[in-house]
Write a protein that holds these residues in place. Structure first.
Motif, PDB file in Angstrom:
ATOM      1  N   ARG A   1       0.827  -1.198   0.000  1.00  0.00           N
ATOM      2  CA  ARG A   1       0.000   0.000   0.000  1.00  0.00           C
ATOM      3  C   ARG A   1       0.876   1.269   0.000  1.00  0.00           C
ATOM      4  NH1 ARG A   1      -5.775   1.548   1.730  1.00  0.00           N
ATOM      5  NH2 ARG A   1      -5.430   3.622   0.926  1.00  0.00           N
ATOM      6  N   ALA A   2       2.018   1.202   0.696  1.00  0.00           N
ATOM      7  CA  ALA A   2       2.910   2.368   0.778  1.00  0.00           C
ATOM      8  C   ALA A   2       3.797   2.482  -0.469  1.00  0.00           C
ATOM      9  CB  ALA A   2       3.755   2.277   2.041  1.00  0.00           C
ATOM     10  N   GLY A   3       3.485   1.726  -1.518  1.00  0.00           N
ATOM     11  CA  GLY A   3       4.235   1.842  -2.770  1.00  0.00           C
ATOM     12  C   GLY A   3       5.395   0.870  -2.833  1.00  0.00           C
ATOM     13  N   GLY A   4       5.285  -0.255  -2.123  1.00  0.00           N
ATOM     14  CA  GLY A   4       6.317  -1.292  -2.204  1.00  0.00           C
ATOM     15  C   GLY A   4       7.233  -1.294  -0.997  1.00  0.00           C
ATOM     16  N   LYS A   5       7.630  -0.132  -0.531  1.00  0.00           N
ATOM     17  CA  LYS A   5       8.528  -0.057   0.622  1.00  0.00           C
ATOM     18  C   LYS A   5       7.904   0.809   1.702  1.00  0.00           C
ATOM     19  CE  LYS A   5      12.993  -0.578  -1.722  1.00  0.00           C
ATOM     20  NZ  LYS A   5      13.836  -1.500  -0.978  1.00  0.00           N
ATOM     21  N   MET A   6       8.068   0.371   2.952  1.00  0.00           N
ATOM     22  CA  MET A   6       7.550   1.149   4.079  1.00  0.00           C
ATOM     23  C   MET A   6       8.604   2.161   4.519  1.00  0.00           C
ATOM     24  SD  MET A   6       5.257   1.863   6.279  1.00  0.00           S
ATOM     25  CE  MET A   6       4.056   0.613   5.808  1.00  0.00           C
TER      26      MET A   6
ATOM     27  N   GLY B   1       5.787 -10.429  -0.896  1.00  0.00           N
ATOM     28  CA  GLY B   1       5.138 -10.616   0.408  1.00  0.00           C
ATOM     29  C   GLY B   1       6.086 -10.400   1.573  1.00  0.00           C
ATOM     30  N   MET B   2       7.390 -10.345   1.296  1.00  0.00           N
ATOM     31  CA  MET B   2       8.323 -10.031   2.387  1.00  0.00           C
ATOM     32  C   MET B   2       8.245  -8.543   2.703  1.00  0.00           C
ATOM     33  SD  MET B   2      11.715 -12.197   1.446  1.00  0.00           S
ATOM     34  CE  MET B   2      12.724 -11.833   2.856  1.00  0.00           C
ATOM     35  N   PRO B   3       8.519  -8.168   3.961  1.00  0.00           N
ATOM     36  CA  PRO B   3       8.515  -6.736   4.259  1.00  0.00           C
ATOM     37  C   PRO B   3       9.690  -6.060   3.555  1.00  0.00           C
ATOM     38  CG  PRO B   3       9.350  -7.973   6.136  1.00  0.00           C
ATOM     39  CD  PRO B   3       8.898  -8.993   5.125  1.00  0.00           C
ATOM     40  N   SER B   4       9.519  -4.795   3.224  1.00  0.00           N
ATOM     41  CA  SER B   4      10.588  -4.048   2.578  1.00  0.00           C
ATOM     42  C   SER B   4      10.580  -2.626   3.139  1.00  0.00           C
ATOM     43  CB  SER B   4      10.343  -4.048   1.065  1.00  0.00           C
ATOM     44  OG  SER B   4      11.433  -3.441   0.424  1.00  0.00           O
ATOM     45  N   PHE B   5      11.716  -2.224   3.678  1.00  0.00           N
ATOM     46  CA  PHE B   5      11.795  -0.934   4.377  1.00  0.00           C
ATOM     47  C   PHE B   5      12.587   0.083   3.566  1.00  0.00           C
ATOM     48  CE2 PHE B   5      11.903  -3.617   8.549  1.00  0.00           C
ATOM     49  CZ  PHE B   5      10.562  -3.883   8.406  1.00  0.00           C
ATOM     50  N   ASP B   6      12.126   1.308   3.615  1.00  0.00           N
ATOM     51  CA  ASP B   6      12.833   2.437   3.003  1.00  0.00           C
ATOM     52  C   ASP B   6      13.299   3.300   4.185  1.00  0.00           C
ATOM     53  OD1 ASP B   6      13.647   4.527   1.432  1.00  0.00           O
ATOM     54  OD2 ASP B   6      11.615   5.301   1.100  1.00  0.00           O
ATOM     55  N   LEU B   7      14.604   3.186   4.522  1.00  0.00           N
ATOM     56  CA  LEU B   7      15.088   3.744   5.786  1.00  0.00           C
ATOM     57  C   LEU B   7      15.576   5.182   5.634  1.00  0.00           C
ATOM     58  CD1 LEU B   7      17.011   0.525   6.866  1.00  0.00           C
ATOM     59  CD2 LEU B   7      14.779   1.289   7.690  1.00  0.00           C
ATOM     60  N   HIS B   8      15.158   6.031   6.561  1.00  0.00           N
ATOM     61  CA  HIS B   8      15.532   7.447   6.534  1.00  0.00           C
ATOM     62  C   HIS B   8      16.158   7.840   7.863  1.00  0.00           C
ATOM     63  CE1 HIS B   8      13.063   8.381   2.921  1.00  0.00           C
ATOM     64  NE2 HIS B   8      12.389   7.338   3.350  1.00  0.00           N
TER      65      HIS B   8
END
Ligand SMILES: [Zn+2]
Ligand SMILES: [Zn+2]
Ligand SMILES: [Zn+2]
Length: 264
Positions: free
Chosen positions: A92-97, A125-132
């Protein structure tokens, strides 16, 4: 801006496993506390502060359907171990949270969840994070919400508090609140504040210390969180002035133009 308390307990949660004390055995739902986190809705934007080991239960209980970004106060287990369950919201967040935190928090997330920090997830289906990474006192925006990171001392660790759009300041897990942070959040409508218990603790504000901070900040409403099983909800609330309350799981408030309304 709307704030929902997903959890208001300390790291053990209340009841604590194997404890027969009066608070752990209490029938009052306000004495039942999952690990500390809030869900913030600003218009149609949905932000999560911390992802606790109880996140799945909290999301189902609060009927959370959307998370657009996560703010990390720090990476103690009670604030971080639910990050994997965000996978359902990554699409929902465009692929990466998007996840925002201090350099220490971001490094720890990389170490604890390496499979979620890959350029591309290994499996769908695996989680994917966009880290800031954000710096202490940095102002940034998760559009449309302006946010400021506020450094706090939690033992030897620096934790971030967050000021969201001048509506809500979320200050958990700290022993002191420095004068510059007090200045940055002065007169905020809602202050959420660490208040572990009455007894002295090396890394958390006691209820008395938290009252002192609440007076300095002068929020319209201060709400204590991160409480342990030595704190009986009604007993403590009865000791507090009307503008200082004890938060509870499921508590929901709305801020509109400096006005605070209790919704649940
Ligand atoms: Zn904690
Ligand atoms: Zn107990
Ligand atoms: Zn902590």
């Amino acid at each position: 801006m709307r704030v929902t308390f997903l959890g208001t307990g300390t790291s053990h949660g209340i009841p604590m496993i194997g404890c027969d004390c009066p608070v752990c055995r209490s029938d009052n739902p306000r004495n039942k506390r999952l690990r500390p986190s809030v869900y913030v809705e600003n218009g149609d934007q949905c932000l999560l502060i911390d992802a606790t080991p109880d996140f799945r239960t909290q999301a189902l209980r609060a009927n959370i359907r959307r998370v657009d970004a996560v703010l990390m106060t720090h990476t103690h287990a009670d604030h971080m171990l639910g990050l994997d369950d965000l996978r359902v919201f990554c699409r929902r967040a465009g692929g990466k949270m998007p996840i925002y935190g201090s350099s220490h928090s971001i490094e720890t997330i990389r170490r604890m969840f390496p499979y979620a920090c890959l350029e591309k997830p290994e499996w769908p289906g695996m989680p994917s994070f966009d880290l800031h990474t954000v710096q202490a006192y940095q102002s940034f925006e998760i559009s449309p919400t302006p946010i400021r990171a506020l450094p706090l001392a939690h033992g030897r660790m620096t934790v971030f508090g967050f000021l969201l759009a001048r509506d809500v300041a979320y200050i958990t897990d700290c022993k002191t609140v420095p004068p510059d942070v007090v200045e940055a959040i002065r007169d905020v409508p809602i202050l959420v504040l660490d208040a572990l218990r009455d007894r002295e603790h090396p890394t958390h504000l006691t209820i008395e210390e938290a009252r002192g901070v609440a007076e300095q900040v002068g929020a319209k409403l201060t709400l204590f969180t991160h409480l342990c099983h030595e704190v009986e909800h009604e007993a403590v609330e009865n000791r507090l002035p009307p503008h200082v309350r004890v938060a509870y799981d499921g508590m929901q408030l709305e801020v509109i133009h400096d006005d605070v309304r209790l919704l649940a």
